[in-house]
Design a protein around this motif. Structure first.
Motif, PDB file in Angstrom:
ATOM      1  N   ASP A  48       0.658  -1.029  -0.082  1.00  0.00           N
ATOM      2  CA  ASP A  48       0.140  -0.023   0.228  1.00  0.00           C
ATOM      3  C   ASP A  48       0.798   1.336   0.048  1.00  0.00           C
ATOM      4  OD1 ASP A  48      -2.422  -1.703   0.083  1.00  0.00           O
ATOM      5  OD2 ASP A  48      -2.641  -1.490   1.975  1.00  0.00           O
ATOM      6  N   GLN A  49       1.892   1.094   0.794  1.00  0.00           N
ATOM      7  CA  GLN A  49       2.793   2.476   0.906  1.00  0.00           C
ATOM      8  C   GLN A  49       3.472   2.732  -0.541  1.00  0.00           C
ATOM      9  OE1 GLN A  49       6.400   2.071   3.171  1.00  0.00           O
ATOM     10  NE2 GLN A  49       6.155   4.367   3.885  1.00  0.00           N
ATOM     11  N   GLY A  50       3.919   1.357  -0.933  1.00  0.00           N
ATOM     12  CA  GLY A  50       4.724   1.637  -2.353  1.00  0.00           C
ATOM     13  C   GLY A  50       3.668   2.124  -3.452  1.00  0.00           C
ATOM     14  N   LYS A  51       2.416   1.923  -3.708  1.00  0.00           N
ATOM     15  CA  LYS A  51       1.553   2.152  -4.369  1.00  0.00           C
ATOM     16  C   LYS A  51       1.229   3.699  -4.399  1.00  0.00           C
ATOM     17  CE  LYS A  51      -2.230  -0.321  -5.221  1.00  0.00           C
ATOM     18  NZ  LYS A  51      -3.264  -1.329  -4.714  1.00  0.00           N
ATOM     19  N   THR A  52       1.086   4.027  -3.102  1.00  0.00           N
ATOM     20  CA  THR A  52       0.705   5.244  -2.574  1.00  0.00           C
ATOM     21  C   THR A  52       1.869   6.533  -3.102  1.00  0.00           C
ATOM     22  OG1 THR A  52      -0.716   5.203  -0.770  1.00  0.00           O
ATOM     23  CG2 THR A  52       0.382   6.991  -0.820  1.00  0.00           C
ATOM     24  N   LEU A  53       3.285   5.793  -2.856  1.00  0.00           N
ATOM     25  CA  LEU A  53       4.251   6.814  -3.200  1.00  0.00           C
ATOM     26  C   LEU A  53       4.512   6.727  -4.683  1.00  0.00           C
ATOM     27  CD1 LEU A  53       6.638   5.775  -0.059  1.00  0.00           C
ATOM     28  CD2 LEU A  53       5.421   8.109  -0.658  1.00  0.00           C
ATOM     29  N   HIS A  54       4.471   5.720  -5.341  1.00  0.00           N
ATOM     30  CA  HIS A  54       4.497   5.725  -6.981  1.00  0.00           C
ATOM     31  C   HIS A  54       3.511   6.583  -7.461  1.00  0.00           C
ATOM     32  CE1 HIS A  54       5.669   3.933 -10.420  1.00  0.00           C
ATOM     33  NE2 HIS A  54       4.569   3.295 -10.903  1.00  0.00           N
ATOM     34  N   THR A  55       2.399   6.425  -6.950  1.00  0.00           N
ATOM     35  CA  THR A  55       1.190   7.477  -7.390  1.00  0.00           C
ATOM     36  C   THR A  55       1.700   8.974  -7.308  1.00  0.00           C
ATOM     37  OG1 THR A  55      -0.357   5.845  -7.028  1.00  0.00           O
ATOM     38  CG2 THR A  55      -1.131   8.418  -7.239  1.00  0.00           C
ATOM     39  N   LYS A  56       2.354   9.119  -6.188  1.00  0.00           N
ATOM     40  CA  LYS A  56       2.647  10.509  -5.753  1.00  0.00           C
ATOM     41  C   LYS A  56       3.805  11.041  -6.575  1.00  0.00           C
ATOM     42  CE  LYS A  56       4.250  13.584  -2.155  1.00  0.00           C
ATOM     43  NZ  LYS A  56       4.570  13.659  -0.754  1.00  0.00           N
ATOM     44  N   THR A 168      10.998  20.404  -9.116  1.00  0.00           N
ATOM     45  CA  THR A 168      11.886  19.471  -9.485  1.00  0.00           C
ATOM     46  C   THR A 168      12.617  18.782  -8.315  1.00  0.00           C
ATOM     47  OG1 THR A 168      12.813  20.736 -11.585  1.00  0.00           O
ATOM     48  CG2 THR A 168      14.591  19.138 -10.257  1.00  0.00           C
ATOM     49  N   GLY A 169      12.650  19.669  -7.214  1.00  0.00           N
ATOM     50  CA  GLY A 169      13.066  19.206  -5.881  1.00  0.00           C
ATOM     51  C   GLY A 169      12.256  18.075  -5.247  1.00  0.00           C
ATOM     52  N   GLU A 170      10.892  18.517  -5.583  1.00  0.00           N
ATOM     53  CA  GLU A 170       9.644  17.600  -4.861  1.00  0.00           C
ATOM     54  C   GLU A 170       9.706  16.294  -5.547  1.00  0.00           C
ATOM     55  OE1 GLU A 170       6.256  20.129  -4.896  1.00  0.00           O
ATOM     56  OE2 GLU A 170       6.773  21.001  -3.391  1.00  0.00           O
ATOM     57  N   ALA A 171      10.037  16.389  -6.881  1.00  0.00           N
ATOM     58  CA  ALA A 171       9.937  15.072  -7.825  1.00  0.00           C
ATOM     59  C   ALA A 171      10.986  14.349  -7.584  1.00  0.00           C
ATOM     60  CB  ALA A 171       9.801  15.609  -9.334  1.00  0.00           C
ATOM     61  N   GLN A 172      12.074  14.799  -7.225  1.00  0.00           N
ATOM     62  CA  GLN A 172      13.414  13.962  -6.818  1.00  0.00           C
ATOM     63  C   GLN A 172      13.151  13.372  -5.547  1.00  0.00           C
ATOM     64  OE1 GLN A 172      16.492  16.850  -7.182  1.00  0.00           O
ATOM     65  NE2 GLN A 172      16.890  16.626  -9.385  1.00  0.00           N
ATOM     66  N   ASP A 173      12.471  14.301  -4.561  1.00  0.00           N
ATOM     67  CA  ASP A 173      12.407  13.665  -3.380  1.00  0.00           C
ATOM     68  C   ASP A 173      11.221  12.503  -3.406  1.00  0.00           C
ATOM     69  OD1 ASP A 173      12.568  13.977  -0.381  1.00  0.00           O
ATOM     70  OD2 ASP A 173      10.577  14.434  -0.453  1.00  0.00           O
ATOM     71  N   ALA A 174      10.344  12.705  -4.113  1.00  0.00           N
ATOM     72  CA  ALA A 174       9.204  11.591  -4.332  1.00  0.00           C
ATOM     73  C   ALA A 174       9.851  10.458  -4.867  1.00  0.00           C
ATOM     74  CB  ALA A 174       8.030  12.173  -5.179  1.00  0.00           C
ATOM     75  N   THR A 175      10.749  10.689  -5.727  1.00  0.00           N
ATOM     76  CA  THR A 175      11.179   9.308  -6.342  1.00  0.00           C
ATOM     77  C   THR A 175      12.198   8.506  -5.194  1.00  0.00           C
ATOM     78  OG1 THR A 175      11.518  10.421  -8.437  1.00  0.00           O
ATOM     79  CG2 THR A 175      13.051   8.417  -7.964  1.00  0.00           C
ATOM     80  N   ILE A 176      12.881   9.278  -4.444  1.00  0.00           N
ATOM     81  CA  ILE A 176      14.035   8.730  -3.475  1.00  0.00           C
ATOM     82  C   ILE A 176      13.078   8.038  -2.407  1.00  0.00           C
ATOM     83  CG2 ILE A 176      15.370   9.060  -1.181  1.00  0.00           C
ATOM     84  CD1 ILE A 176      16.497  11.474  -3.097  1.00  0.00           C
TER      85      ILE A 176
END
Length: 217
Positions: A48-56, A168-176
């Motif tokens: 569930d956490q992985g799916k949520t963070l992947h969507t974000k 850009t920073g938020e996208a990189q943080d979301a990827t990490i």
């Protein structure tokens, strides 16, 4: 790792967890090796956490792309006027070395977006505050009003650059964060599959229900 690969991994984990918790034969066999309903539920939480963070992560990159496109469009409009005004200033003020320095019209224009914003901001700020510059530019058809309106275009670029950097920073943080969650999920799934191969070694069909192809002897 591309999104299609991640989508496939998440789907595979979801299928495995669903069948491990709804199929009685699988549940019984796995429980003998410590993978009871409670333990499998741990992986559901990771999933569930992985799916949520992947969507974000997808959302954040969408916002970054939109911000980048908006910045590019704004900068293209402003740069057209800025370059024209720099060329005219070099003609109108060709013998004014001090003013050239204050307007930063020596040499090439900076290629980086932040460098461009810095140069253009200095140009219009100092041009509009210097009566000699205003008089000289006006003689070549560039009025104070035109300079002021272009200054607003440059400020718009600066604002959009700030937004783009934030996105850009938020996208990189979301990827990490997404990747960290996926690492935990995949680590759990690796152990789960290894145990499933042992617990269900005599039933290839049940293994396939978990997305596991029985290895050839």
């Amino acid at each position: 790792m591309n999104n299609q690969t991640i989508d496939a991994q998440l789907l595979q984990a979801e299928v495995a967890i669903h069948n491990a918790t709804t199929n009685d034969a699988v549940k019984s066999a796995m429980a003998l090796y410590g993978y009871d309903t409670t333990k499998v539920a741990e992986n559901q939480a990771l999933l569930d956490q992985g799916k949520t963070l992947h969507t974000k992560q997808k959302k954040e990159y969408g916002e970054q792309y939109s911000a980048t496109d908006a910045l590019s469009k704004s900068m293209k409009t402003a740069d057209k006027w800025y370059i024209k005004h720099v060329k005219i200033a070099r003609i109108a003020l060709k013998n004014e070395r001090g003013i050239w320095q204050s307007l930063q019209i020596n040499g090439r224009r900076k290629k980086s977006q932040s460098g461009w914003v810095s140069q253009a901001t200095v140009f219009y700020l100092n041009a509009l505050s210097n009566p000699d510059v205003l008089t000289a530019m006006n003689q070549f058809g560039v009025s104070q009003e035109v300079l002021a309106s272009t200054q607003l275009l440059v400020q718009d670029v600066a604002n959009k650059l700030s937004i783009q950097l934030k996105e850009t920073g938020e996208a990189q943080d979301a990827t990490i964060k997404r990747d960290e969650a996926l690492d935990l999920l995949m680590d759990w799934m690796s152990d789960f599959k290894a145990i499933a191969r042992i617990a269900l070694e005599d039933d290839a069909q049940l293994l396939e229900m978990l997305g596991i192809v029985k290895a050839a002897a």
